[in-house]
Write a protein that holds these residues in place. Structure first.
Motif, PDB file in Angstrom:
ATOM      1  N   PRO A   1       0.833  -1.199   0.000  1.00 36.33           N
ATOM      2  CA  PRO A   1       0.000   0.000   0.000  1.00 36.33           C
ATOM      3  C   PRO A   1       0.873   1.256   0.000  1.00 36.33           C
ATOM      4  CG  PRO A   1      -0.240  -1.225   2.059  1.00 36.33           C
ATOM      5  CD  PRO A   1       0.680  -1.996   1.190  1.00 36.33           C
ATOM      6  N   ILE A   2       0.524   2.216  -0.843  1.00 31.23           N
ATOM      7  CA  ILE A   2       1.316   3.431  -0.956  1.00 31.23           C
ATOM      8  C   ILE A   2       0.848   4.458   0.058  1.00 31.23           C
ATOM      9  CG2 ILE A   2       1.784   5.425  -2.447  1.00 31.23           C
ATOM     10  CD1 ILE A   2       2.026   3.548  -4.784  1.00 31.23           C
ATOM     11  N   SER A   3       1.822   5.030   0.756  1.00 27.31           N
ATOM     12  CA  SER A   3       1.565   6.169   1.637  1.00 27.31           C
ATOM     13  C   SER A   3       2.772   7.087   1.549  1.00 27.31           C
ATOM     14  CB  SER A   3       1.306   5.724   3.081  1.00 27.31           C
ATOM     15  OG  SER A   3       2.442   5.075   3.606  1.00 27.31           O
ATOM     16  N   TYR A   4       2.537   8.370   1.794  1.00 22.73           N
ATOM     17  CA  TYR A   4       3.584   9.368   1.645  1.00 22.73           C
ATOM     18  C   TYR A   4       4.035   9.810   3.029  1.00 22.73           C
ATOM     19  CZ  TYR A   4       1.477   9.145  -2.923  1.00 22.73           C
ATOM     20  OH  TYR A   4       0.974   8.684  -4.108  1.00 22.73           O
ATOM     21  N   LYS A   5       5.333   9.703   3.284  1.00 18.40           N
ATOM     22  CA  LYS A   5       5.887  10.041   4.589  1.00 18.40           C
ATOM     23  C   LYS A   5       5.988  11.546   4.790  1.00 18.40           C
ATOM     24  CE  LYS A   5       8.500   5.764   4.700  1.00 18.40           C
ATOM     25  NZ  LYS A   5       9.829   5.155   4.691  1.00 18.40           N
TER      26      LYS A   5
ATOM     27  N   ALA B   1       2.021   3.605 -11.394  1.00 15.88           N
ATOM     28  CA  ALA B   1       0.666   4.120 -11.245  1.00 15.88           C
ATOM     29  C   ALA B   1       0.215   3.848  -9.807  1.00 15.88           C
ATOM     30  CB  ALA B   1      -0.276   3.443 -12.229  1.00 15.88           C
ATOM     31  N   VAL B   2      -0.234   4.877  -9.120  1.00 19.01           N
ATOM     32  CA  VAL B   2      -0.663   4.732  -7.726  1.00 19.01           C
ATOM     33  C   VAL B   2      -2.042   4.072  -7.734  1.00 19.01           C
ATOM     34  CG1 VAL B   2      -1.173   5.952  -5.597  1.00 19.01           C
ATOM     35  CG2 VAL B   2       0.697   6.734  -7.064  1.00 19.01           C
ATOM     36  N   GLN B   3      -2.096   2.844  -7.245  1.00 20.06           N
ATOM     37  CA  GLN B   3      -3.309   2.030  -7.292  1.00 20.06           C
ATOM     38  C   GLN B   3      -3.718   1.585  -5.886  1.00 20.06           C
ATOM     39  OE1 GLN B   3      -4.959   1.139 -10.203  1.00 20.06           O
ATOM     40  NE2 GLN B   3      -3.560   2.537 -11.234  1.00 20.06           N
ATOM     41  N   PRO B   4      -4.998   1.245  -5.729  1.00 22.16           N
ATOM     42  CA  PRO B   4      -5.421   0.642  -4.449  1.00 22.16           C
ATOM     43  C   PRO B   4      -4.661  -0.670  -4.231  1.00 22.16           C
ATOM     44  CG  PRO B   4      -7.313   1.251  -5.785  1.00 22.16           C
ATOM     45  CD  PRO B   4      -6.104   1.416  -6.652  1.00 22.16           C
ATOM     46  N   TRP B   5      -4.526  -1.068  -2.952  1.00 22.37           N
ATOM     47  CA  TRP B   5      -3.764  -2.263  -2.623  1.00 22.37           C
ATOM     48  C   TRP B   5      -4.504  -3.049  -1.558  1.00 22.37           C
ATOM     49  CZ3 TRP B   5       0.673  -4.041  -4.837  1.00 22.37           C
ATOM     50  CH2 TRP B   5       1.333  -5.092  -4.199  1.00 22.37           C
ATOM     51  N   GLY B   6      -4.493  -4.360  -1.695  1.00 19.78           N
ATOM     52  CA  GLY B   6      -5.054  -5.229  -0.671  1.00 19.78           C
ATOM     53  C   GLY B   6      -6.560  -5.412  -0.784  1.00 19.78           C
ATOM     54  N   ALA B   7      -7.117  -6.137   0.204  1.00 16.01           N
ATOM     55  CA  ALA B   7      -8.536  -6.479   0.201  1.00 16.01           C
ATOM     56  C   ALA B   7      -9.430  -5.251   0.322  1.00 16.01           C
ATOM     57  CB  ALA B   7      -8.835  -7.460   1.343  1.00 16.01           C
ATOM     58  N   GLU B   8      -8.967  -4.232   1.082  1.00 12.88           N
ATOM     59  CA  GLU B   8      -9.782  -3.030   1.261  1.00 12.88           C
ATOM     60  C   GLU B   8      -9.877  -2.239  -0.036  1.00 12.88           C
ATOM     61  OE1 GLU B   8      -6.757  -3.141   3.275  1.00 12.88           O
ATOM     62  OE2 GLU B   8      -7.806  -4.576   4.524  1.00 12.88           O
ATOM     63  N   GLY B   9      -8.831  -2.291  -0.841  1.00 13.32           N
ATOM     64  CA  GLY B   9      -8.821  -1.589  -2.111  1.00 13.32           C
ATOM     65  C   GLY B   9      -8.929  -0.079  -1.974  1.00 13.32           C
ATOM     66  N   LEU B  10      -8.387   0.468  -0.885  1.00 13.19           N
ATOM     67  CA  LEU B  10      -8.471   1.904  -0.668  1.00 13.19           C
ATOM     68  C   LEU B  10      -7.384   2.618  -1.458  1.00 13.19           C
ATOM     69  CD1 LEU B  10      -8.997   1.887   3.200  1.00 13.19           C
ATOM     70  CD2 LEU B  10     -10.736   2.119   1.422  1.00 13.19           C
ATOM     71  N   GLU B  11      -7.791   3.643  -2.197  1.00 10.20           N
ATOM     72  CA  GLU B  11      -6.822   4.433  -2.952  1.00 10.20           C
ATOM     73  C   GLU B  11      -6.195   5.455  -2.015  1.00 10.20           C
ATOM     74  OE1 GLU B  11      -6.863   7.306  -6.820  1.00 10.20           O
ATOM     75  OE2 GLU B  11      -8.126   5.535  -6.820  1.00 10.20           O
ATOM     76  N   PRO B  12      -4.862   5.580  -2.033  1.00  7.99           N
ATOM     77  CA  PRO B  12      -4.216   6.543  -1.138  1.00  7.99           C
ATOM     78  C   PRO B  12      -4.529   7.982  -1.537  1.00  7.99           C
ATOM     79  CG  PRO B  12      -2.609   5.570  -2.621  1.00  7.99           C
ATOM     80  CD  PRO B  12      -3.914   4.868  -2.861  1.00  7.99           C
ATOM     81  N   GLU B  13      -4.447   8.863  -0.561  1.00  5.42           N
ATOM     82  CA  GLU B  13      -4.602  10.295  -0.826  1.00  5.42           C
ATOM     83  C   GLU B  13      -3.445  10.753  -1.694  1.00  5.42           C
ATOM     84  OE1 GLU B  13      -7.040  12.477   0.217  1.00  5.42           O
ATOM     85  OE2 GLU B  13      -8.099  10.682   0.895  1.00  5.42           O
ATOM     86  N   PRO B  14      -3.682  11.732  -2.581  1.00  3.82           N
ATOM     87  CA  PRO B  14      -2.542  12.257  -3.367  1.00  3.82           C
ATOM     88  C   PRO B  14      -1.526  12.924  -2.443  1.00  3.82           C
ATOM     89  CG  PRO B  14      -4.618  13.309  -4.002  1.00  3.82           C
ATOM     90  CD  PRO B  14      -4.921  12.363  -2.896  1.00  3.82           C
ATOM     91  N   PRO B  15      -0.249  12.911  -2.831  1.00  4.99           N
ATOM     92  CA  PRO B  15       0.785  13.520  -1.977  1.00  4.99           C
ATOM     93  C   PRO B  15       0.735  15.038  -2.055  1.00  4.99           C
ATOM     94  CG  PRO B  15       1.756  12.843  -4.028  1.00  4.99           C
ATOM     95  CD  PRO B  15       0.321  12.362  -4.057  1.00  4.99           C
ATOM     96  N   GLU B  16       1.319  15.674  -1.049  1.00  5.10           N
ATOM     97  CA  GLU B  16       1.631  17.097  -1.171  1.00  5.10           C
ATOM     98  C   GLU B  16       2.803  17.152  -2.121  1.00  5.10           C
ATOM     99  OE1 GLU B  16       2.144  19.504   2.337  1.00  5.10           O
ATOM    100  OE2 GLU B  16       1.002  18.029   3.486  1.00  5.10           O
ATOM    101  N   TYR B  17       2.695  17.955  -3.167  1.00  2.00           N
ATOM    102  CA  TYR B  17       3.719  17.947  -4.210  1.00  2.00           C
ATOM    103  C   TYR B  17       4.038  19.356  -4.638  1.00  2.00           C
ATOM    104  CZ  TYR B  17       6.100  16.615  -8.549  1.00  2.00           C
ATOM    105  OH  TYR B  17       7.025  16.456  -9.543  1.00  2.00           O
ATOM    106  N   ARG B  18       5.334  19.641  -4.748  1.00  3.53           N
ATOM    107  CA  ARG B  18       5.779  20.962  -5.173  1.00  3.53           C
ATOM    108  C   ARG B  18       6.583  20.832  -6.451  1.00  3.53           C
ATOM    109  NH1 ARG B  18       9.151  24.253  -0.968  1.00  3.53           N
ATOM    110  NH2 ARG B  18       9.945  22.162  -0.800  1.00  3.53           N
ATOM    111  N   ASP B  19       6.129  21.529  -7.523  1.00  2.00           N
ATOM    112  CA  ASP B  19       6.849  21.531  -8.806  1.00  2.00           C
ATOM    113  C   ASP B  19       8.101  22.339  -8.723  1.00  2.00           C
ATOM    114  OD1 ASP B  19       5.195  19.916 -10.291  1.00  2.00           O
ATOM    115  OD2 ASP B  19       3.846  21.561 -10.781  1.00  2.00           O
TER     116      ASP B  19
END
Length: 173
Positions: free
Chosen positions: A95-99, A155-173
């Motif tokens: 599962p993807i999460s942003y630290k 590609a950021v995809q849902p993971w596992g049985a819950e299939g929850l899509e992670p929140e988008p990261p805070e991102y600075r260009d």
């Protein structure tokens, strides 16, 4: 030698070592394997090394890097300059999460490719429209880098049985 002079000498040697990369912390890559490309009678063989590392700010993404390592006597002594040939493949492994916040072109991996001035590095970008993390590998020198490069996209995809899509990261260009 006075203690003041010893402290100054140690500080100077430490600063010199850090500026040359001698005392830098080792890259957090794990060697997965290698293949020999050229047999060398004296010294190590030329080879391609495969390494794995986790993205330090994105939990659930691992990257696999293959790169050329020069052998021979110079390579065995750490004096040879490796070629700029490298490839990267990054995958979602959990599962993807942003630290923390992600920055455009942020370095996620770096390794020395010669005794001085040349490195191979992997940097990360985020494409919010496609919800995709993009990883670029390239080498550079202090004066001139190489145009050789490779990319990998996750590609950021849902993971596992819950299939929850992670929140988008805070991102600075």
């Amino acid at each position: 030698m006075t203690s003041c002079l010893r402290r100054r000498s140690a500080a100077l040697l430490g600063a010199l070592g850090l500026s040359l990369g001698f005392f830098a912390a080792p890259a957090s890559a794990e060697e997965i394997g290698e293949v020999t490309t050229v047999f060398k009678l004296l010294g190590a063989n030329h080879r391609i090394v495969v390494e794995a590392f986790d993205d330090p700010k994105v939990e659930g993404v691992a990257c696999f890097l293959s790169r050329a390592r020069t052998g021979g006597i110079k390579g065995s002594l750490g004096l040879a300059e490796d070629t700029s040939d490298a490839s990267v493949a990054c995958r979602q492994v959990g599962p993807i999460s942003y630290k923390e916040r992600l920055n455009a072109g942020e370095e996620v991996f770096q390794a020395r490719s010669s005794i001085l001035f040349k490195t191979i590095q992997v940097v990360r970008f985020y494409d919010p429209k496609r919800k995709t993390l993009v990883y670029l590998v390239y080498s550079d020198k202090v004066i001139e880098g190489s145009p050789k490069n490779a990319i990998s996209a996750v590609a950021v995809q849902p993971w596992g049985a819950e299939g929850l899509e992670p929140e988008p990261p805070e991102y600075r260009d």
